[in-house]
Write a protein that holds these residues in place. Structure first.
Motif, short mmCIF file in Angstrom:
data_model
loop_
_atom_site.label_atom_id
_atom_site.label_comp_id
_atom_site.label_asym_id
_atom_site.label_seq_id
_atom_site.Cartn_x
_atom_site.Cartn_y
_atom_site.Cartn_z
N LYS A 8 0.82 -1.22 0.00
CA LYS A 8 0.00 0.00 0.00
C LYS A 8 0.85 1.27 0.00
CE LYS A 8 -3.53 0.23 2.71
NZ LYS A 8 -4.39 0.15 3.93
N ASN A 9 2.03 1.21 0.60
CA ASN A 9 2.89 2.40 0.65
C ASN A 9 3.69 2.60 -0.63
OD1 ASN A 9 4.87 0.45 0.79
ND2 ASN A 9 5.57 0.98 2.84
N GLY A 10 3.46 1.73 -1.62
CA GLY A 10 4.14 1.85 -2.91
C GLY A 10 5.42 1.06 -3.03
N SER A 11 5.91 0.47 -1.94
CA SER A 11 7.14 -0.32 -2.01
C SER A 11 6.88 -1.64 -2.74
CB SER A 11 7.69 -0.59 -0.61
OG SER A 11 6.77 -1.36 0.15
N ILE A 12 7.93 -2.15 -3.37
CA ILE A 12 7.84 -3.37 -4.17
C ILE A 12 8.85 -4.40 -3.64
CG2 ILE A 12 8.18 -4.36 -6.47
CD1 ILE A 12 7.29 -1.69 -7.63
N GLU A 13 8.41 -5.65 -3.55
CA GLU A 13 9.28 -6.74 -3.12
C GLU A 13 9.17 -7.90 -4.10
OE1 GLU A 13 11.40 -6.88 -0.76
OE2 GLU A 13 10.86 -5.40 0.78
N HIS A 14 10.29 -8.60 -4.28
CA HIS A 14 10.31 -9.83 -5.06
C HIS A 14 10.47 -11.00 -4.11
CE1 HIS A 14 11.42 -6.78 -8.06
NE2 HIS A 14 10.90 -7.59 -8.95
N ARG A 41 8.66 -15.42 3.32
CA ARG A 41 7.28 -15.76 3.70
C ARG A 41 6.65 -14.62 4.48
NH1 ARG A 41 5.48 -21.06 4.09
NH2 ARG A 41 7.54 -21.80 4.69
N GLN A 42 7.44 -13.97 5.33
CA GLN A 42 6.93 -12.84 6.10
C GLN A 42 6.48 -11.70 5.18
OE1 GLN A 42 6.35 -12.06 9.44
NE2 GLN A 42 6.47 -14.28 9.67
N LYS A 43 7.23 -11.46 4.09
CA LYS A 43 6.83 -10.44 3.12
C LYS A 43 5.45 -10.77 2.55
CE LYS A 43 11.58 -9.52 1.49
NZ LYS A 43 12.47 -9.64 0.32
N LEU A 44 5.25 -12.04 2.22
CA LEU A 44 3.99 -12.47 1.62
C LEU A 44 2.84 -12.35 2.62
CD1 LEU A 44 2.55 -13.62 -0.80
CD2 LEU A 44 3.35 -15.89 -0.15
N ILE A 45 3.09 -12.75 3.85
CA ILE A 45 2.04 -12.68 4.87
C ILE A 45 1.68 -11.23 5.17
CG2 ILE A 45 1.57 -13.10 7.32
CD1 ILE A 45 3.09 -15.75 6.98
N ARG A 46 2.68 -10.35 5.17
CA ARG A 46 2.40 -8.93 5.36
C ARG A 46 1.46 -8.42 4.26
NH1 ARG A 46 6.69 -4.26 3.77
NH2 ARG A 46 5.22 -2.52 3.70
N TYR A 47 1.73 -8.84 3.01
CA TYR A 47 0.87 -8.44 1.90
C TYR A 47 -0.56 -8.97 2.11
CZ TYR A 47 -1.16 -8.26 -2.76
OH TYR A 47 -2.01 -8.03 -3.81
N CYS A 48 -0.68 -10.22 2.55
CA CYS A 48 -1.99 -10.82 2.75
C CYS A 48 -2.79 -10.07 3.81
CB CYS A 48 -1.86 -12.29 3.14
SG CYS A 48 -1.25 -13.35 1.81
N PHE A 49 -2.14 -9.70 4.90
CA PHE A 49 -2.84 -8.97 5.96
C PHE A 49 -3.28 -7.59 5.46
CE2 PHE A 49 -0.79 -11.79 9.27
CZ PHE A 49 -1.99 -12.35 9.67
N GLU A 50 -2.47 -6.95 4.64
CA GLU A 50 -2.88 -5.67 4.05
C GLU A 50 -4.13 -5.85 3.20
OE1 GLU A 50 0.03 -3.54 1.84
OE2 GLU A 50 1.21 -2.97 3.60
N ARG A 51 -4.15 -6.91 2.40
CA ARG A 51 -5.30 -7.17 1.54
C ARG A 51 -6.54 -7.50 2.36
NH1 ARG A 51 -5.97 -6.33 -3.79
NH2 ARG A 51 -6.86 -8.39 -4.16
N GLN A 52 -6.39 -8.30 3.42
CA GLN A 52 -7.52 -8.62 4.28
C GLN A 52 -8.10 -7.36 4.90
OE1 GLN A 52 -5.90 -11.52 7.00
NE2 GLN A 52 -6.76 -13.22 5.85
N PHE A 53 -7.24 -6.48 5.33
CA PHE A 53 -7.68 -5.22 5.95
C PHE A 53 -8.46 -4.39 4.94
CE2 PHE A 53 -7.13 -0.76 7.15
CZ PHE A 53 -7.54 -0.80 8.46
#
Length: 217
Positions: free
Chosen positions: A162-168, A200-212
């Motif tokens: 959401k803050n615009g940062s990108i991760e691979h 995995r933590q990067k992915l879970i962070r993304y999932c929680f953002e989407r859930q919110f």
């Protein structure tokens, strides 16, 4: 409030294909570490059958306080440890992730994300995911690649926060289920077989953002 040693946990396991997620298992906390909990092998309520877990399995858990109030959290399997019996190591939840509201959607969210895929023979292609989670992803692939259950893929997932940062996020995954579509493509459901805890933590962070986001629409 954190669960403590000897507390009983009530567990549901999120399967990659969405089946058997309503079954409830019981386990007990054997030890509490800084970032992890060690629990006994879960036992299915009613039948008493043991539930085998795998690294990356997503768990929805609740425990009871002394006042009988249920507290819920989502987590995933990190690994295993041998004591007198084998124990399962799971991620200890952050305080803000323990709630009185059950999250039945686990850590899997619908998301169209760019995914680069490499096959064992060196073939490469790019696809879009259908959903992502802490234990795996689903995607649509052209039938021409002839992919089937049991094959391993090498993947790179592009995450935009959401803050615009990108991760691979690089990972290796196994195809655990396929489903042909009328469009001439096949839905592939993947389970992670090799992914670092940091990725995995990067992915879970993304999932929680989407859930919110979904809950606040």
């Amino acid at each position: 409030m954190f669960p403590s040693v000897n507390d009983l946990l009530y567990i549901q396991v999120a399967s990659v294909d969405g089946e058997n997620t309503d079954k409830e298992y019981k386990s007990r906390i054997a030890d509490v570490e800084d970032d992890t909990l060690l629990i006994e092998i879960p036992i299915e309520s009613g039948s008493g059958r043991m539930r085998r877990l795998y690294i990356g399995d997503e768990l929805s858990i609740y425990f009871l306080t002394d006042q009988g109030i249920k507290h819920y959290f989502n987590t995933y399997v990190l690994g295993f440890a041998d004591d007198i019996v084998q124990l399962v190591r799971i991620r200890r939840p952050e305080p803000e992730m323990i709630t009185k509201v059950q999250r039945r959607d686990f850590l899997r969210v619908v998301a169209k994300l760019d995914l680069a895929v490499k096959l064992k023979d060196g073939t490469r292609f790019v696809a879009l995911t259908e959903d992502v989670g802490g234990g795996g992803v689903s995607l649509l692939a052209d039938n021409k690649y002839g992919l089937s259950e049991g094959e391993q893929l090498y993947c790179w997932l592009l995450l935009t926060y959401k803050n615009g940062s990108i991760e691979h996020v690089p990972f290796e995954a196994e195809i655990v289920r396929t489903k042909k579509q009328e469009t001439g493509r096949t839905m592939l459901m993947l389970k992670f077989v090799s992914i670092s805890d940091m990725e995995r933590q990067k992915l879970i962070r993304y999932c929680f953002e989407r859930q919110f986001d979904f809950k606040n629409r």
